[in-house]
Design an enzyme around this catalytic site. Structure first.
Site, PDB file in Angstrom:
ATOM      1  N   ARG A  44       0.855  -1.185   0.000  1.00 41.64           N
ATOM      2  CA  ARG A  44       0.000   0.000   0.000  1.00 41.64           C
ATOM      3  C   ARG A  44       0.894   1.239   0.000  1.00 41.64           C
ATOM      4  O   ARG A  44       1.979   1.237   0.604  1.00 41.64           O
ATOM      5  CB  ARG A  44      -0.877   0.041   1.252  1.00 41.64           C
ATOM      6  CG  ARG A  44      -2.036  -0.917   1.228  1.00 41.64           C
ATOM      7  CD  ARG A  44      -3.107  -0.507   0.219  1.00 41.64           C
ATOM      8  NE  ARG A  44      -4.240  -1.408   0.205  1.00 41.64           N
ATOM      9  CZ  ARG A  44      -4.418  -2.393  -0.672  1.00 41.64           C
ATOM     10  NH1 ARG A  44      -3.539  -2.608  -1.629  1.00 41.64           N
ATOM     11  NH2 ARG A  44      -5.492  -3.151  -0.614  1.00 41.64           N
TER      12      ARG A  44
ATOM     13  N   HIS B 128      -0.912   0.788  -9.807  1.00 46.26           N
ATOM     14  CA  HIS B 128      -1.632  -0.173  -8.942  1.00 46.26           C
ATOM     15  C   HIS B 128      -2.228  -1.331  -9.764  1.00 46.26           C
ATOM     16  O   HIS B 128      -3.429  -1.616  -9.684  1.00 46.26           O
ATOM     17  CB  HIS B 128      -2.732   0.545  -8.136  1.00 46.26           C
ATOM     18  CG  HIS B 128      -3.145  -0.222  -6.901  1.00 46.26           C
ATOM     19  ND1 HIS B 128      -3.531   0.383  -5.735  1.00 46.26           N
ATOM     20  CD2 HIS B 128      -3.247  -1.557  -6.651  1.00 46.26           C
ATOM     21  CE1 HIS B 128      -3.851  -0.538  -4.825  1.00 46.26           C
ATOM     22  NE2 HIS B 128      -3.685  -1.724  -5.362  1.00 46.26           N
TER      23      HIS B 128
HETATM   24  C1  OXD Z   1      -5.852  -5.693  -3.340  1.00 43.36           C
HETATM   25  C2  OXD Z   1      -5.323  -4.675  -4.265  1.00 43.36           C
HETATM   26  O1  OXD Z   1      -5.890  -5.483  -2.133  1.00 43.36           O
HETATM   27  O2  OXD Z   1      -5.615  -4.749  -5.485  1.00 43.36           O
HETATM   28  O3  OXD Z   1      -6.254  -6.756  -3.838  1.00 43.36           O
HETATM   29  O4  OXD Z   1      -4.602  -3.781  -3.852  1.00 43.36           O
END
Ligand code: OXD
Length: 305
Positions: free
Chosen positions: A220, A268
């Site tokens: 993250r 992402h």
């Molecule tokens: C997840 C993401 O948590 O795509 O799957 O970040």
């Protein structure tokens, strides 16, 4: 009694058609068009508007649309006792591992350097490989697979976690972070995002790394202190980074990372949940919830993952 899908701004057609073909008897409502909130027994969420779950008095199951649940747990009005599940799926794990392997190989075999040499029409065969020793921070389902595959490929890999575990590879935990960092020069962040791990990748940690350590963050954005990464690059604690996640997504156009050549970025996409693969486990949990049976991939709210 049915399922609400709440994922503002995302196209949910693939989820709906998967659910309908697997079990057409379950009524599906998609936010913001939820006509019958009383009938919602399960909610499938990705970045839901905080507080919305209070509108469903019969809610008995909360499902994350991805592997992470931080987007759910950050809701201050989350119903207190409703169980939460996440996606654990072979395809998700496979994509994540492939991405990290790509990042490690790209660094190890210096693809960026050779692209630059090509642009300059320069033939330089010196030092064709950077020696790497990889450390994976966070060895849950995804992190473990990365360690396994990289080890299988012949790389030296260690793992780091919060608590003691018997692993088939060098594993460090708790207060052994400094020892772990001393073993490695590629650091892969696979931690869950919790109050404890927010800002974990910071200048203090970078200073303890072997000089020139390469960073890969696919967990993250909030694990990383973005400003301090720039300082660490300037000071040579970190030589470069591959980042898939950011504090603010999409990354604002004035963010300094866009201009930083030592940082390689993707939007992402390291591992995106595939509705074909994930819908069956959501419905299996729906079924289990109805039968009051133990859920699969239920998270521990106290741990935050
Ligand atoms: C997840 C993401 O948590 O795509 O799957 O970040």
């Amino acid at each position: 009694m049915g399922l609400a899908i709440i994922s503002p701004g995302k196209n949910m057609d693939a989820w709906i058609s998967n659910f309908q073909s697997l079990d057409p008897s379950i009524p599906i409502q998609v936010y913001p068009d939820i006509q019958d909130p009383l009938s919602v027994e399960a909610a499938l969420l990705w970045n839901h508007p905080p507080g919305i779950l209070l509108e469903f008095p019969n809610l008995k199951l909360i499902c994350s649309m991805g592997a992470g649940v931080d987007h759910i747990l950050k809701d201050p009005q989350l119903p207190e006792h409703t169980p939460i599940t996440r996606i654990v799926d072979e395809k998700l794990t496979w994509s994540m591992t492939n991405y990290v392997v790509m990042g490690v190989l790209n660094h190890h075999r210096q693809l960026v350097r050779y692209q630059q040499q090509q642009r300059e029409k320069r033939w330089d065969m010196s030092s064709p490989e950077i020696e790497v020793s990889i450390g994976v921070l966070g060895v849950g389902a995804l992190g473990n697979d990365i360690v396994d595959k990289l080890s299988y490929m012949g790389f030296k890999v260690s793992g780091f976690g919060k608590s003691p575990k018997i692993m088939s590879y060098p594993y460090y935990f708790g207060s052994q972070l400094d020892d772990f960092l001393q073993q490695i020069n590629v650091l892969v962040c696979m931690l869950p995002l919790t109050a404890e791990t927010e800002g974990y990748l910071n200048l203090e940690l970078f200073k303890k790394c072997n000089p020139g350590t390469y960073l890969i963050n696919v967990a993250r954005g909030k694990h990383l202190n973005e400003q301090e990464l720039l300082v660490a690059l300037e000071r040579g604690y970190i030589s470069g980074a591959l980042l898939d996640v950011f504090h603010v997504e999409p990354l604002p156009s004035n963010h300094p990372f866009w201009e930083e050549e030592r940082i390689m970025m993707t939007p992402h996409i390291a591992s995106v949940t595939n509705p074909n693969a994930a819908a069956p486990q959501i419905l299996e949990n729906f079924r289990r919830m109805k039968m009051s049976q133990p859920l699969i991939n239920q998270i521990n709210r106290i741990k935050g993952y």
